[in-house]
Design a protein around this motif. Structure first.
Motif, PDB file in Angstrom:
ATOM      1  N   VAL A 121      40.919 169.073  79.729  1.00  0.00           N
ATOM      2  CA  VAL A 121      40.768 170.532  79.778  1.00  0.00           C
ATOM      3  C   VAL A 121      40.788 170.916  81.250  1.00  0.00           C
ATOM      4  N   ALA A 122      41.439 172.058  81.558  1.00  0.00           N
ATOM      5  CA  ALA A 122      41.696 172.366  82.965  1.00  0.00           C
ATOM      6  C   ALA A 122      41.590 173.853  83.251  1.00  0.00           C
ATOM      7  N   VAL A 123      41.313 174.166  84.523  1.00  0.00           N
ATOM      8  CA  VAL A 123      41.402 175.538  85.029  1.00  0.00           C
ATOM      9  C   VAL A 123      42.388 175.493  86.184  1.00  0.00           C
ATOM     10  N   ARG A 124      43.285 176.445  86.214  1.00  0.00           N
ATOM     11  CA  ARG A 124      44.365 176.438  87.203  1.00  0.00           C
ATOM     12  C   ARG A 124      44.477 177.834  87.809  1.00  0.00           C
ATOM     13  N   GLU A 125      44.523 177.912  89.124  1.00  0.00           N
ATOM     14  CA  GLU A 125      44.599 179.224  89.769  1.00  0.00           C
ATOM     15  C   GLU A 125      45.099 179.101  91.198  1.00  0.00           C
ATOM     16  N   ARG A 126      45.686 180.167  91.703  1.00  0.00           N
ATOM     17  CA  ARG A 126      46.090 180.215  93.108  1.00  0.00           C
ATOM     18  C   ARG A 126      44.830 180.487  93.928  1.00  0.00           C
ATOM     19  N   SER A 164      50.536 169.631  98.147  1.00  0.00           N
ATOM     20  CA  SER A 164      50.586 169.475  99.594  1.00  0.00           C
ATOM     21  C   SER A 164      50.465 170.824 100.313  1.00  0.00           C
ATOM     22  N   ALA A 165      51.092 171.856  99.764  1.00  0.00           N
ATOM     23  CA  ALA A 165      51.073 173.172 100.415  1.00  0.00           C
ATOM     24  C   ALA A 165      49.666 173.746 100.507  1.00  0.00           C
ATOM     25  N   PHE A 166      48.775 173.276  99.640  1.00  0.00           N
ATOM     26  CA  PHE A 166      47.395 173.764  99.707  1.00  0.00           C
ATOM     27  C   PHE A 166      46.780 173.378 101.052  1.00  0.00           C
ATOM     28  N   ILE A 167      47.213 172.230 101.575  1.00  0.00           N
ATOM     29  CA  ILE A 167      46.728 171.779 102.875  1.00  0.00           C
ATOM     30  C   ILE A 167      47.580 172.339 104.006  1.00  0.00           C
ATOM     31  N   THR A 168      48.905 172.229 103.871  1.00  0.00           N
ATOM     32  CA  THR A 168      49.776 172.591 104.992  1.00  0.00           C
ATOM     33  C   THR A 168      49.937 174.104 105.158  1.00  0.00           C
ATOM     34  N   GLU A 169      49.734 174.849 104.069  1.00  0.00           N
ATOM     35  CA  GLU A 169      49.851 176.303 104.190  1.00  0.00           C
ATOM     36  C   GLU A 169      48.539 177.022 103.906  1.00  0.00           C
ATOM     37  N   GLY A 170      47.548 176.288 103.430  1.00  0.00           N
ATOM     38  CA  GLY A 170      46.235 176.893 103.277  1.00  0.00           C
ATOM     39  C   GLY A 170      46.044 177.686 102.003  1.00  0.00           C
ATOM     40  N   GLU A 171      47.046 177.659 101.122  1.00  0.00           N
ATOM     41  CA  GLU A 171      46.913 178.399  99.866  1.00  0.00           C
ATOM     42  C   GLU A 171      47.918 177.836  98.866  1.00  0.00           C
ATOM     43  N   ALA A 172      47.484 177.634  97.636  1.00  0.00           N
ATOM     44  CA  ALA A 172      48.393 177.148  96.602  1.00  0.00           C
ATOM     45  C   ALA A 172      47.689 177.205  95.259  1.00  0.00           C
ATOM     46  N   GLU A 173      48.442 176.893  94.202  1.00  0.00           N
ATOM     47  CA  GLU A 173      47.841 176.819  92.880  1.00  0.00           C
ATOM     48  C   GLU A 173      47.225 175.444  92.719  1.00  0.00           C
ATOM     49  N   ILE A 174      45.935 175.405  92.475  1.00  0.00           N
ATOM     50  CA  ILE A 174      45.263 174.122  92.327  1.00  0.00           C
ATOM     51  C   ILE A 174      44.671 174.019  90.924  1.00  0.00           C
TER      52      ILE A 174
END
Lengths: 268, 268
Positions: free
Chosen positions: B129-134, B172-182
DNA sequence: TTGCTCCTCACGTCACGTGAGGTGGC
DNA sequence: TTGCTCCTCACGTCACGTGAGGTGGC
């Protein structure tokens, strides 16, 4: 043998964004180990990670880039620690200010304002010891605290006789522009000077006066009430405001009993 | 009978700077009672002071102007309190983050880094079960906390059987750009969905894995060590990172015993 | 070859602050 | 009349973020 990493790889290693790494390069805070002459590609080394980790933490604490640079290039470990300590301390006073504003907001939303009880007074010329400096409004609390610490130290060490409550002088521009030269002073029988503490004869002036009860973060309420009253009953004068700190118990945790006389300059 | 004040006078009454008052007028947050058609002179009324006091306090707490406007125009007292409360809460988590960064900085300056103990692992397909969001990077901690709260709630209410540690997926973009869907997820025997909690089959993937011991604010250290190791011993793969939260005791005051498996995608 | 990463500008963000240059009221 | 207050632009601040438009390496 020292592996080179592209900016994207180094971003994943350091958790600094690519944009931030480029920016730090631009402003000279953190330079890549190599830059390809033709393509402009940046290359970083694993050994640069320790600096990157420091930068990331100091920036997360909102230390200005210039200060971060100073910390990284400080000649000694002691100076490094001093700079970091100074920043943590400024964060502490910022936090204190925040707490006071929160309390002030709550009181504003729950307690009705007490009408101002206004008197009219000519305060005669006063001999005093004083500290005077250009101060930004946001730094007022900590500046005043330090200024009076210095004043009490001189009064104590020189054995001066205090002849009135501690007070402050604030030009109108301190309020309307948020920055001005302000004065903290303590009336004394015989003046003296030492370090940044100097002698000052506060000239006679006439004021409409209201007593503010409560923390300093609520002072604007009393200014509003007093100023409104003055507009209806006196002739306002272009001159600095004065605050007399009548009662500020040393146990500064509870400011609700603080009493401050707010003095609004009027034509005598 | 309602006295009018010039902008300078109203500044002294409200302790908002003249520049700020003009700015609030420009952006429509706080309008003068009257504006002279020919000279453009602004005139304020004493009755506007109560709004000015609220504005001054909310801005001192760094509430964005748009939200301040919402508070001032909120249709009900309850909505007002809700908006203020939400801001105070976000200030609290900000403060918590600051405390953690300070601790993290201290540990970095005093304790040497432990070398990473890296293993290689193929994690099989996992029902969850998961939660997914930008999400923005700065909001990670509070987002994850809320996400797992929602996940545990669903797991509890539906009586799902947990089959592995809670975990997260980070592009990767969550780290390199500081925002992403996780993604935050919990492996379960049988999936379910409810509200923002949905079913997710996490695909099989191969990772280099290092165990991070300590608070999350130090995770970058383990990423640096692990990534450096991967560069020398594996072939890195373009795929999301994964974190398995092996041991995060409920008593979250002491994070020094937290254990997190950091999973770096590599070619299998 | 495709798609990914990297590059360099130029401009935007946010809430005002800083002048410049000029006008109006006592 | 002088000096003070007020006005409106236009631009600066700070630390990046956001595209646009283009190139290089596997």
């Amino acid at each position: 043998m020292t592996a080179l990493f592209s900016i994207g790889e180094f971003s994943r290693l350091s958790h600094l964004t690519v944009k931030a790494l480029r920016h730090y390069h631009d402003v000279g805070l953190f330079e890549p180990a190599e830059v390809d002459a033709s393509s402009g590609y940046r290359q970083y080394e694993a050994t640069q990670l320790s600096q990157a980790r420091i930068i990331r933490r100091l920036r997360a604490l909102d230390m200005p880039i210039e200060q971060v640079q100073y910390v990284l290039t400080a000649p000694s470990e002691a100076e490094k620690q001093l700079a970091i300590g100074a920043h943590l301390k400024s964060m502490e006073s910022e936090l204190q200010r925040t707490r006071e504003v929160v309390a002030s907001l709550r009181s504003l939303l729950t307690e009705p304002l007490q009408p101002a009880d206004v008197t009219y007074r000519t305060i005669p010329e006063t001999r005093s010891v004083a500290v005077r400096e250009r101060v930004e409004r946001i730094d007022t609390a900590s500046w005043i605290q330090q200024a009076f610490a210095d004043l009490w130290a001189v009064i104590g060490s020189k054995g001066l006789e205090q002849t009135g409550p501690p007070a402050g002088i604030f030009p109108s521009a301190f309020i309307t522009e948020g920055e001005a030269e302000i004065v903290a002073f303590v009336p004394v029988a015989t003046a003296a000077h030492s370090g940044r503490v100097s002698e000052l004869v506060v000239p006679e002036a006439t004021f409409a006066v209201a007593t503010h009860t409560g923390p300093f973060s609520n002072l604007d309420c009393s200014y509003g009430l007093l100023g409104t009253y003055v507009a209806e009953n006196f002739v306002s004068r272009t001159a600095p405001f004065r605050e007399d700190y009548i009662d500020t118990p040393a146990d500064s945790e509870d400011q609700s009993a603080f009493r401050t006389e707010v003095c609004w300059p009027v034509v005598g």
